[in-house]
Write a protein that holds these residues in place. Sequence first.
Motif, mmCIF file in Angstrom:
data_model
loop_
_atom_site.group_PDB
_atom_site.id
_atom_site.type_symbol
_atom_site.label_atom_id
_atom_site.label_comp_id
_atom_site.label_asym_id
_atom_site.label_seq_id
_atom_site.Cartn_x
_atom_site.Cartn_y
_atom_site.Cartn_z
ATOM 1 N N SER A 1 -5.414 14.499 -4.775
ATOM 2 C CA SER A 1 -4.325 13.623 -4.317
ATOM 3 C C SER A 1 -2.984 14.318 -4.485
ATOM 4 C CB SER A 1 -4.347 12.314 -5.119
ATOM 5 O OG SER A 1 -4.142 12.577 -6.489
ATOM 6 N N GLN A 2 -2.106 14.004 -3.581
ATOM 7 C CA GLN A 2 -0.758 14.566 -3.608
ATOM 8 C C GLN A 2 0.217 13.527 -3.080
ATOM 9 O OE1 GLN A 2 -0.011 17.649 -0.721
ATOM 10 N NE2 GLN A 2 -1.665 16.937 0.610
ATOM 11 N N SER A 3 1.456 13.645 -3.497
ATOM 12 C CA SER A 3 2.499 12.736 -3.044
ATOM 13 C C SER A 3 3.127 13.295 -1.774
ATOM 14 C CB SER A 3 3.565 12.565 -4.125
ATOM 15 O OG SER A 3 4.576 11.687 -3.683
ATOM 16 N N SER B 1 7.233 7.139 0.009
ATOM 17 C CA SER B 1 6.366 8.059 -0.734
ATOM 18 C C SER B 1 4.972 7.451 -0.860
ATOM 19 C CB SER B 1 6.949 8.307 -2.124
ATOM 20 O OG SER B 1 6.106 9.158 -2.858
ATOM 21 N N VAL B 2 3.976 8.193 -0.407
ATOM 22 C CA VAL B 2 2.593 7.728 -0.486
ATOM 23 C C VAL B 2 1.752 8.804 -1.161
ATOM 24 C CG1 VAL B 2 2.744 6.252 1.543
ATOM 25 C CG2 VAL B 2 2.065 8.623 1.801
ATOM 26 N N THR B 3 0.691 8.360 -1.809
ATOM 27 C CA THR B 3 -0.248 9.276 -2.447
ATOM 28 C C THR B 3 -1.504 9.371 -1.593
ATOM 29 O OG1 THR B 3 0.603 8.655 -4.611
ATOM 30 C CG2 THR B 3 -1.529 9.758 -4.561
ATOM 31 N N VAL B 4 -1.868 10.603 -1.258
ATOM 32 C CA VAL B 4 -2.960 10.823 -0.300
ATOM 33 C C VAL B 4 -3.963 11.808 -0.889
ATOM 34 C CG1 VAL B 4 -3.552 11.507 2.051
ATOM 35 C CG2 VAL B 4 -1.324 10.493 1.581
ATOM 36 N N ASP B 5 -5.250 11.504 -0.701
ATOM 37 C CA ASP B 5 -6.295 12.478 -1.008
ATOM 38 C C ASP B 5 -7.337 12.412 0.104
ATOM 39 O OD1 ASP B 5 -7.517 10.103 -1.444
ATOM 40 O OD2 ASP B 5 -8.103 10.490 -3.507
ATOM 41 N N ARG C 1 0.291 17.126 4.472
ATOM 42 C CA ARG C 1 1.723 16.838 4.306
ATOM 43 C C ARG C 1 2.447 16.898 5.654
ATOM 44 N NH1 ARG C 1 1.235 19.940 -0.557
ATOM 45 N NH2 ARG C 1 1.939 21.799 0.548
ATOM 46 N N SER D 1 -2.131 5.579 -0.628
ATOM 47 C CA SER D 1 -1.593 4.541 -1.525
ATOM 48 C C SER D 1 -0.085 4.523 -1.431
ATOM 49 C CB SER D 1 -2.028 4.811 -2.970
ATOM 50 O OG SER D 1 -3.438 4.829 -3.052
#
Length: 306
Positions: free
Chosen positions: A72-74, A82-86, A119, A165
Amino acid sequence: MESLVFLVALVVLVLAVVAAGVKTVPQGFQWTVERFGRYRTTLMPGLNLIVPFIDRIGHRINVQETVLEIPSQSVITKDNASVTVDGIVFYQVLQAARAAYEVQNLQGAVENMALTNIRTAIGALDLDETLSKRDEINDRLLQVLDAATQPWGVKITRVELKDISPPANVVASMAMQLTAERERRAAILTAEGIKQAAILKAEGDKQSQILAAEGRLAAANRDAEARERLATAEAEATRVVSKAVEDGNVQALNYFVAQKYVDALNQIGQSPNSKLLLMPMEMSSIVSAVSGIAELTRNAKLGETK
């Protein structure tokens, strides 16, 4: 004794040469062979022979489809959310030599390539598009990663974003928006129901009034027809009586008048409010009329006797 030692040494040497020249590659792998540090060939699954002590195994490449977890990364979206994605990436090595010598640390390279392109893809979309167009993002990442890893002899088969997220405040706002939207739809559906009910009730009242009017019209027609027939009968009766009087039979007129008297008394007697019956008429006329009827009856009997 020396001969025996030589024989044993020769057997060991032969075994060592065979062990160095015979290679068994397991299914799902491909081995590269190097000679003097340069790539020479690729060994396929099964029994293979190489030149002992000259050729050596370079890389043991797994050519099965591999699942790579993307941490996961922001990520900042186009509208600065800002969302957190994996996610996960499925890839397969199609050319073992390229995977072995065109890139260092293939798995790490694919992972970093996926992180960078995630990204880039999400940064070009706003938050709503990021949450609603996940399939489009997956397809775009698949095309980009597959094109970027082709020089490495790798085929990217699938890319999936597992979780996106958004921040807690954005989630709360989305929940409020969803609740408001559902309430709006419920209010619209309720209003539509009331409208349809009113329309159906009006249609029912209209049909009821039409049917009632048609019933009154039919009853009026029947009443008019009955009155017309009654008037016709009265006219015919009057004509017959007039004809009898004209022919000299006065008793017919008495019978006609007496019949009217009797019918009127019958109607008065059948009235539910007629507790007391007053007769302001001259009784002698009634008696005369009744006498006329009796006279007619007597004449009729005499006629039958004759």
